[in-house]
Design a protein around this motif. Structure first.
Motif, short mmCIF file in Angstrom:
data_model
loop_
_atom_site.label_atom_id
_atom_site.label_comp_id
_atom_site.label_asym_id
_atom_site.label_seq_id
_atom_site.Cartn_x
_atom_site.Cartn_y
_atom_site.Cartn_z
N TRP A 1 -3.09 -4.46 -14.48
CA TRP A 1 -3.94 -5.34 -15.34
C TRP A 1 -3.69 -6.82 -15.04
CZ3 TRP A 1 -7.09 -2.59 -17.81
CH2 TRP A 1 -6.85 -1.50 -18.13
N ASP A 2 -3.37 -6.92 -13.78
CA ASP A 2 -3.74 -8.31 -13.26
C ASP A 2 -5.06 -8.09 -12.08
OD1 ASP A 2 -1.71 -9.39 -14.57
OD2 ASP A 2 -0.50 -9.97 -12.49
N GLN A 3 -5.02 -6.99 -11.82
CA GLN A 3 -6.28 -6.79 -10.66
C GLN A 3 -7.47 -6.32 -11.31
OE1 GLN A 3 -4.64 -3.58 -7.77
NE2 GLN A 3 -2.50 -4.37 -8.20
N ILE A 4 -7.38 -5.40 -12.09
CA ILE A 4 -8.46 -5.08 -12.92
C ILE A 4 -9.39 -6.00 -13.37
CG2 ILE A 4 -9.67 -3.39 -14.77
CD1 ILE A 4 -7.01 -1.54 -14.03
N PRO A 5 -8.66 -7.10 -14.22
CA PRO A 5 -9.71 -8.31 -14.78
C PRO A 5 -10.36 -9.07 -13.68
CG PRO A 5 -7.47 -8.07 -15.70
CD PRO A 5 -7.34 -7.09 -14.78
N ARG A 6 -9.79 -9.07 -12.30
CA ARG A 6 -10.42 -9.78 -11.41
C ARG A 6 -11.63 -9.25 -10.96
NH1 ARG A 6 -4.89 -10.09 -9.34
NH2 ARG A 6 -4.17 -12.15 -9.41
N LYS B 1 13.15 5.80 -3.96
CA LYS B 1 14.36 5.91 -4.84
C LYS B 1 15.41 5.02 -4.29
CE LYS B 1 16.92 9.88 -3.21
NZ LYS B 1 17.66 11.22 -3.56
N ASP B 2 15.31 4.18 -3.50
CA ASP B 2 16.23 3.26 -3.05
C ASP B 2 15.96 1.96 -3.25
OD1 ASP B 2 17.79 5.30 -1.62
OD2 ASP B 2 16.40 5.14 -0.02
N VAL B 3 14.72 1.76 -4.01
CA VAL B 3 14.10 0.26 -4.18
C VAL B 3 13.96 0.07 -5.60
CG1 VAL B 3 13.46 0.22 -1.59
CG2 VAL B 3 11.86 1.01 -3.78
N TRP B 4 13.84 -1.20 -5.71
CA TRP B 4 13.18 -1.62 -7.14
C TRP B 4 11.84 -1.69 -7.13
CZ3 TRP B 4 15.52 -4.18 -11.36
CH2 TRP B 4 16.84 -4.55 -11.17
N PHE B 5 11.19 -1.45 -8.56
CA PHE B 5 9.78 -1.50 -9.01
C PHE B 5 9.56 -2.47 -9.74
CE2 PHE B 5 6.24 -0.15 -11.44
CZ PHE B 5 5.19 0.43 -10.45
N ARG B 6 8.51 -3.33 -9.70
CA ARG B 6 8.25 -4.45 -10.46
C ARG B 6 6.95 -4.12 -11.18
NH1 ARG B 6 8.73 -10.07 -11.17
NH2 ARG B 6 7.89 -10.65 -13.23
N SER B 7 6.67 -4.14 -12.48
CA SER B 7 5.40 -4.22 -13.07
C SER B 7 5.29 -5.08 -14.37
CB SER B 7 5.20 -2.69 -13.30
OG SER B 7 3.93 -2.40 -13.88
N MET B 8 4.09 -5.30 -15.01
CA MET B 8 3.64 -6.10 -15.95
C MET B 8 2.20 -5.77 -16.48
SD MET B 8 2.93 -7.66 -13.16
CE MET B 8 4.60 -8.26 -12.57
N VAL C 1 13.72 -0.36 -12.46
CA VAL C 1 12.46 -1.02 -12.84
C VAL C 1 12.66 -2.24 -13.56
CG1 VAL C 1 10.45 -0.49 -14.14
CG2 VAL C 1 11.25 1.19 -13.03
N TYR C 2 11.94 -3.41 -13.02
CA TYR C 2 11.77 -4.47 -13.84
C TYR C 2 10.35 -4.68 -14.45
CZ TYR C 2 11.91 -9.77 -14.34
OH TYR C 2 11.36 -11.06 -14.75
N TYR C 3 10.52 -4.77 -15.71
CA TYR C 3 9.30 -5.04 -16.25
C TYR C 3 9.02 -6.16 -17.04
CZ TYR C 3 4.70 -3.48 -18.50
OH TYR C 3 3.55 -3.34 -19.08
N GLY C 4 7.71 -6.93 -16.98
CA GLY C 4 7.38 -7.96 -17.73
C GLY C 4 7.27 -9.20 -17.01
N CYS C 5 6.42 -10.42 -17.13
CA CYS C 5 6.29 -11.49 -16.75
C CYS C 5 6.03 -12.44 -17.73
CB CYS C 5 4.96 -11.18 -15.69
SG CYS C 5 5.27 -12.65 -14.38
N CYS C 6 4.85 -13.15 -17.82
CA CYS C 6 4.36 -14.02 -18.76
C CYS C 6 4.25 -13.57 -20.11
CB CYS C 6 3.29 -14.95 -18.19
SG CYS C 6 3.61 -15.83 -16.69
#
Length: 415
Positions: free
Chosen positions: A186-191, A263-270, A300-305
């Motif tokens: 939802w950062d990409q689609i608005p572009r 499964k060994d890494v973080w996932f970041r989304s917002m 998982v880390y979720y959220g930004c601004c």
């Protein structure tokens, strides 16, 4: 074009200064503090400063580059910017005991090109105003989207490692680093559409919007699976898009080395543009889709601004959720009450406090309010100042901010 002897001499001197700092005991202290926080332990909160407007930061020419060779110039900037931040506003930054080289690979893209215009108040600032034209208005437009193709470029990796070794010799080790998973449809689609058509379609054409996010979900799944297949993932990255990534829980317990798995890494989304929509629509158009990617990753880390204080209930359903972003526009107390000690409270102080001038009392008030809320509700917390569009060409704004925050933490947690 070859790297000259003078360039090598310059870079070796910068590397020696860098290596001296990287070997200080304070680096381990900072790493342990970040790891403990991500392990949900209550310790002194880590403090980081990211997304700095570097074109406004130079003091006495310390950031001016003197190398001309592209590889040498890139290395010079890495050393100079790191040494500069360490000197003036380090916070809990960690200076790595190696020189990082990003694994090289190609990305064919998804078959779309952004169509829009920009307005800039500062030609040297990458933060500009955008107007995007809708190129995904119909199902025919949607059919143009394709899965990206990725290919490793080991020959470029080898070239870069050879160049770095020739410069650094025995001063500093070299590490080939992988990619982080940063998924923000939802950062990409608005572009490709602009924001208004998306909000209109949520009501008028929800089925069409579901088709779009389904396409981007397929692209996201394909991308992270390709990262894993090609050996591009990395379970030892120090940061995940501006947040500390150290944790005892990654890689997974059954990892024995070799190719890093999802499964060994973080996932970041917002979903930053979803600030003004309801939790149910947020769930429908984002989390129901992105969870298909999240469940594949270790944490998982979720959220930004976007403020998430009214959506933490749905976020708790995210598989493997460990960290939640608390933006300057979120309700500080409500977020702490809901997160309790079950997730990291990833606090993002307001960058407006360094944009024009700094007010130490205002900075103290913001940090103390967060500390009080997190201590009351037993939340592990980190402070990451980011999205710094400008400091009005006054680098000392960040110096004052870092000093003030450090003094507050000294009062509450000890030195």
């Amino acid at each position: 074009m070859v790297i000259t002897q003078n360039e090598k001499i310059l870079l070796r001197e910068l590397a020696r200064q860098y290596a001296e700092i990287a070997n200080l005991d304070i680096q381990k202290i900072s790493i342990n503090r970040m790891r403990a926080t991500n392990d949900l332990k209550i310790v002194r909160p880590p403090v980081l400063i990211h997304e700095i407007p570097w074109h406004e930061m130079d003091i006495d020419g310390q950031l001016q580059l003197h190398c001309n060779h592209p590889f040498a110039k890139q290395m010079e900037w890495y050393f100079r910017s790191t040494l500069f931040q360490w000197k003036y506003f380090r916070g809990d930054m960690v200076v790595q005991p190696y020189y990082p080289i990003q694994k090289a690979f190609t990305d064919s893209g998804i078959g779309l090109d952004v169509n829009g215009s920009q307005i800039a108040t500062d030609k040297n600032n990458n933060i500009v105003s955008h107007e995007y034209h809708d190129i995904l208005a119909t199902e025919d437009d949607l059919a143009k989207i394709k899965l990206p193709n990725f290919e490793r470029q080991p020959e470029i990796d080898e070239q870069n490692i050879t160049l770095a070794k020739d410069i650094l010799q025995d001063i500093l080790p070299i590490r080939l680093c992988g990619v982080e998973i940063y998924y923000s449809p939802w950062d990409q689609i608005p572009r490709y559409r602009g924001v208004e058509p998306i909000f209109m379609d949520m009501v008028d054409r929800p089925e069409f919007l579901h088709q779009i996010i389904q396409k981007f979900t397929e692209i996201g799944l394909h991308t992270i699976n390709e990262y894993e297949r090609l050996g591009l993932l990395d379970c030892d990255l120090p940061t995940l898009h501006c947040t500390p990534a150290y944790t005892s829980d990654l890689p997974a317990k059954d990892y024995t080395g070799g190719v890093v798995r999802l499964k060994d890494v973080w996932f970041r989304s917002m979903a930053q543009m979803f600030s003004s929509i309801s939790p149910s629509m947020h769930q429908e158009f984002d989390l129901d889709y992105s969870s298909k990617l999240m469940e594949k990753c270790g944490l998982v880390y979720y959220g930004c601004c976007e403020p998430l204080d009214n959506k933490i209930g749905i976020l708790k359903k995210i598989p493997n959720l460990r960290k939640v972003g608390v933006s300057p526009w979120a309700n500080v107390e409500s977020c702490a009450e809901q997160l309790e000690g079950n997730y990291v409270y990833a606090r993002k102080p307001n960058p407006a406090n360094v944009a024009i001038k700094t007010d130490s009392e205002e900075i103290r008030k913001e940090i103390i309010t967060t500390i009080n809320a997190c201590q009351k509700h037993n939340c592990p917390v980190e402070f990451v100042l980011k999205d710094i569009s400008t400091v009005s060409f006054n680098p000392y704004n960040l110096v004052v901010w870092e000093k003030t925050v450090r003094e507050v933490l000294d009062e509450y947690y000890g030195v």
